[in-house]
Motif scaffolding. Structure first.
Motif, short mmCIF file in Angstrom:
data_model
loop_
_atom_site.label_atom_id
_atom_site.label_comp_id
_atom_site.label_asym_id
_atom_site.label_seq_id
_atom_site.Cartn_x
_atom_site.Cartn_y
_atom_site.Cartn_z
N ILE A 85 7.33 84.33 68.48
CA ILE A 85 8.19 83.61 69.31
C ILE A 85 9.56 83.57 69.13
CG2 ILE A 85 8.61 80.93 70.06
CD1 ILE A 85 5.50 80.77 69.67
N ASN A 86 10.22 83.62 68.02
CA ASN A 86 11.55 83.67 67.65
C ASN A 86 12.14 85.08 68.03
OD1 ASN A 86 11.87 81.10 66.65
ND2 ASN A 86 11.34 81.55 64.83
N TRP B 63 15.22 87.34 74.81
CA TRP B 63 15.60 86.68 75.94
C TRP B 63 17.11 86.26 76.18
CZ3 TRP B 63 12.32 81.95 78.08
CH2 TRP B 63 12.63 81.57 79.21
N ILE B 64 17.61 85.82 75.01
CA ILE B 64 18.82 85.36 74.83
C ILE B 64 19.99 86.37 74.90
CG2 ILE B 64 20.87 84.31 73.22
CD1 ILE B 64 18.62 82.61 72.46
N MET C 6 10.25 91.88 75.15
CA MET C 6 9.86 90.48 75.31
C MET C 6 8.37 90.27 75.65
SD MET C 6 13.09 88.56 76.91
CE MET C 6 13.19 89.57 78.42
N THR D 223 10.98 86.81 70.58
CA THR D 223 10.80 86.96 71.73
C THR D 223 12.16 86.22 72.51
OG1 THR D 223 8.61 87.23 71.99
CG2 THR D 223 9.68 86.35 74.11
N ALA D 224 12.29 84.93 71.68
CA ALA D 224 13.44 84.12 72.29
C ALA D 224 14.82 84.71 72.11
CB ALA D 224 13.34 82.81 71.50
N PHE E 24 5.83 88.50 72.92
CA PHE E 24 4.89 87.34 73.58
C PHE E 24 3.31 87.37 73.38
CE2 PHE E 24 2.82 84.48 76.83
CZ PHE E 24 3.42 83.30 76.50
#
Length: 87
Positions: A52-53, A59-60, A25, A55-56, A29
């Motif tokens: 960004i997608n 994260w999820i 992650m 990393t998101a 970023f």
């Protein structure tokens, strides 16, 4: 007798998997920031959005993985505590 390689046995530990996910992650970023600042034009925008997608999504995935681990008896108290225990 344990079955599997040394790496697979290390990855069986939730803390190790969590540290790896957080590392990916952070790299995603940093990639988003670098591509947003230093790559010009449409390619920069698309690259930044992709990082960004990515990393998101990680994260999820980490959040769901943490919720699943909460039901176990394992004593995981967050990535910062895990990092401090290993240093």
């Amino acid at each position: 007798m344990a079955v599997g390689t040394r790496l697979s046995l290390q990855l069986a530990d939730f803390g190790t998997r969590s540290l790896l996910t957080h590392t990916f992650m952070a790299l995603g970023f940093v990639g988003a920031v670098v591509s947003g600042l230093f790559v010009e034009g449409q390619l920069g925008i698309i690259s930044m959005t992709a990082f960004i997608n990515f990393t998101a999504g990680l994260w999820i995935a980490q959040s769901i993985h943490s919720l699943g681990n909460a039901a176990t008896e394992e004593e995981y108290q967050g990535v910062l505590k895990e990092l401090l225990n290993r240093v």
